[in-house]
Design a protein around this motif. Structure first.
Motif, short mmCIF file in Angstrom:
data_model
loop_
_atom_site.label_atom_id
_atom_site.label_comp_id
_atom_site.label_asym_id
_atom_site.label_seq_id
_atom_site.Cartn_x
_atom_site.Cartn_y
_atom_site.Cartn_z
N ARG A 1 29.15 -14.76 -38.99
CA ARG A 1 27.94 -14.72 -40.07
C ARG A 1 27.02 -16.20 -40.00
O ARG A 1 27.79 -17.51 -39.39
CB ARG A 1 28.60 -15.51 -41.62
CG ARG A 1 29.29 -14.30 -42.66
CD ARG A 1 28.60 -13.17 -41.85
NE ARG A 1 29.29 -12.19 -42.74
CZ ARG A 1 30.76 -11.34 -43.18
NH1 ARG A 1 31.21 -11.30 -42.18
NH2 ARG A 1 31.66 -10.64 -44.15
N ALA A 2 26.03 -16.16 -39.26
CA ALA A 2 25.39 -16.98 -39.30
C ALA A 2 23.56 -16.72 -40.18
O ALA A 2 23.38 -16.40 -40.08
CB ALA A 2 25.65 -17.05 -37.30
N PRO A 3 23.14 -17.79 -39.40
CA PRO A 3 21.88 -18.10 -40.19
C PRO A 3 20.70 -16.94 -39.23
O PRO A 3 20.97 -16.83 -38.01
CB PRO A 3 21.30 -19.37 -39.81
CG PRO A 3 22.04 -20.54 -39.77
CD PRO A 3 23.22 -19.33 -39.49
N GLY A 4 20.09 -15.76 -39.66
CA GLY A 4 19.50 -15.25 -39.45
C GLY A 4 19.94 -13.73 -39.55
O GLY A 4 19.35 -13.20 -38.55
N LEU A 5 21.40 -13.42 -39.36
CA LEU A 5 21.95 -12.51 -39.19
C LEU A 5 22.24 -11.41 -40.89
O LEU A 5 22.49 -12.71 -41.53
CB LEU A 5 22.94 -12.53 -39.02
CG LEU A 5 23.85 -11.26 -39.11
CD1 LEU A 5 23.85 -10.32 -38.03
CD2 LEU A 5 25.55 -11.94 -38.29
N GLU A 6 21.37 -10.41 -41.06
CA GLU A 6 21.85 -9.44 -41.84
C GLU A 6 22.72 -8.36 -41.70
O GLU A 6 22.28 -7.73 -41.02
CB GLU A 6 19.98 -9.07 -42.52
CG GLU A 6 19.62 -10.66 -42.86
CD GLU A 6 17.86 -9.65 -43.29
OE1 GLU A 6 18.06 -8.88 -44.26
OE2 GLU A 6 17.08 -10.91 -43.47
N LEU A 7 23.61 -8.02 -42.51
CA LEU A 7 24.34 -6.54 -42.19
C LEU A 7 24.05 -6.11 -43.85
O LEU A 7 23.71 -6.12 -44.99
CB LEU A 7 25.84 -7.60 -42.89
CG LEU A 7 25.89 -8.57 -41.76
CD1 LEU A 7 26.85 -9.14 -42.36
CD2 LEU A 7 26.47 -7.81 -40.72
N VAL A 8 24.04 -4.75 -43.31
CA VAL A 8 23.17 -3.60 -44.28
C VAL A 8 24.23 -2.37 -43.72
O VAL A 8 24.10 -2.20 -42.71
CB VAL A 8 21.50 -3.61 -43.96
CG1 VAL A 8 21.66 -2.48 -45.08
CG2 VAL A 8 20.82 -4.35 -44.08
N GLN A 9 24.50 -1.96 -44.96
CA GLN A 9 25.79 -0.86 -45.23
C GLN A 9 24.82 0.30 -44.94
O GLN A 9 23.83 0.89 -45.49
CB GLN A 9 26.48 -0.91 -46.27
CG GLN A 9 27.39 0.19 -45.81
CD GLN A 9 28.32 0.35 -47.57
OE1 GLN A 9 28.10 -0.07 -48.76
NE2 GLN A 9 29.55 0.69 -47.18
N ALA A 10 25.33 1.21 -43.58
CA ALA A 10 24.70 2.51 -43.65
C ALA A 10 25.05 3.43 -42.55
O ALA A 10 25.59 3.24 -41.55
CB ALA A 10 23.17 1.98 -42.44
N ASP A 11 25.19 5.15 -42.69
CA ASP A 11 25.77 5.55 -41.82
C ASP A 11 24.62 6.52 -41.10
O ASP A 11 24.15 6.53 -41.15
CB ASP A 11 26.35 6.48 -42.82
CG ASP A 11 26.70 7.83 -41.95
OD1 ASP A 11 26.59 7.49 -40.91
OD2 ASP A 11 27.15 8.67 -42.79
#
Length: 230
Positions: A44-54
Motif C-alpha cells: 500500500r502507498a499514497p496514490g494507489l487505489e485497488l478496485v475489485q473487478a473481473d
C-alpha cells in the motif's frame, strides 16, 4: 499526483514493479483485482487505489475504468494492459480448438475491453498512452504454444491498430515484447535456469514508464523488445 494510470495485472510479478515505478514517478495508480490473495502481494502507498473487478466482464471493466477516470484533478492518461497468460500444450494437431481459443480469450479479451472503455476518457483528455504486452515468441515461436504465440501476435497487431486509429487524437499505443521475466513464479517453474540472464521486472517497468511519459511522444505503434540476454 496530476495524472492517473490504470494498470491491469498490477498484483502480479511484473505488475507490482510497474505500479511501484509509476507511483514513484508521481502517477495516481488504479489496480483491479479479483481474488483476495492478490492483495497480499501489493504494498500500500499514497496514490494507489485497488478496485475489485473481473476484467473479462464488460460491466466490471466499465466500473474500474470509471474509478480510474473519477478524479478530475488527475485525469486518466495511461493504460497498461498486463493481464494475460500462458498455457503449454502439444503441437497443433494435438491441441483441441478449445485450448487454442482459450489463449485468445485470456490474452486479448481483457486488453480489448479495458482499452475500449478507457479510450473515451483519453480522447476527452486530449492525450494518453496505452501499453500492451506481447511476447518475443510472437516473433520467434517455439513448439507447443501455437495458441499463446498466435494470441500474443494478435495483441501486438491490436496495439498497432490502435496506434493508427488514434495517433491524430494524441493517443499513443505501443507494445512491449518480453521473454522470460525474473519473477518468483518463473523461478519456481524453471528452477535450473540461469536467472541472471532473465530480465528483472523493474527493468521492464522502467520501459513502460518511459512509454507512458512525454519523453516517448514520437514512439507510436512500436513493438519494443525487453528481453535483454534471455
Amino acid at each position: 499526483m496530476d495524472r492517473t494510470a490504470l494498470v491491469t495485472g498490477g498484483t502480479g510479478g511484473l505488475g507490482t514493479a510497474v505500479v511501484a515505478r509509476l507511483l514513484a514517478d508521481g502517477w495516481r495508480v488504479v489496480v483491479p483485482w479479483v481474488a483476495e490473495g492478490e492483495l497480499e502481494r501489493v504494498e500500500r502507498a499514497p496514490g494507489l487505489e485497488l478496485v475489485q473487478a473481473d476484467l473479462f466482464d464488460p460491466e466490471a471493466v466499465g466500473s474500474v475504468v470509471s474509478a480510474a477516470a473519477g478524479d478530475s484533478s488527475a485525469p486518466l492518461l495511461g493504460v497498461v494492459n498486463l493481464v494475460g497468460g500462458y498455457a503449454a500444450g502439444g503441437r497443433v494437431h494435438e491441441t483441441p480448438i478449445e485450448e487454442f481459443e482459450a489463449q485468445f480469450r485470456v490474452n486479448l479479451r481483457p486488453t480489448y475491453l479495458v482499452t475500449r472503455a478507457a479510450l473515451p476518457h483519453l480522447l476527452a483528455a486530449g492525450e494518453g498512452s496505452i501499453v500492451c504486452v506481447g511476447t518475443r515468441a510472437a516473433l520467434r515461436p517455439f513448439p507447443g504454444a501455437a495458441g499463446y504465440v498466435s494470441s500474443k501476435a494478435a495483441v501486438i497487431a491490436f496495439a498497432q491498430a490502435l496506434a493508427v486509429e488514434y495517433r491524430d487524437d494524441q493517443v499513443r499505443a505501443n507494445a512491449i515484447l518480453p521473454s522470460v521475466i525474473d519473477t518468483p513464479g518463473n523461478r519456481a517453474s524453471m528452477p535450473n535456469a540461469d536467472f541472471e540472464r532473465w530480465v528483472k521486472p523493474n527493468e521492464i517497468a522502467a520501459v513502460i514508464a518511459f512509454l507512458l511519459s512525454d519523453d516517448s511522444a514520437p514512439t507510436i505503434g512500436a513493438a519494443v523488445p525487453v528481453y535483454g540476454r534471455a
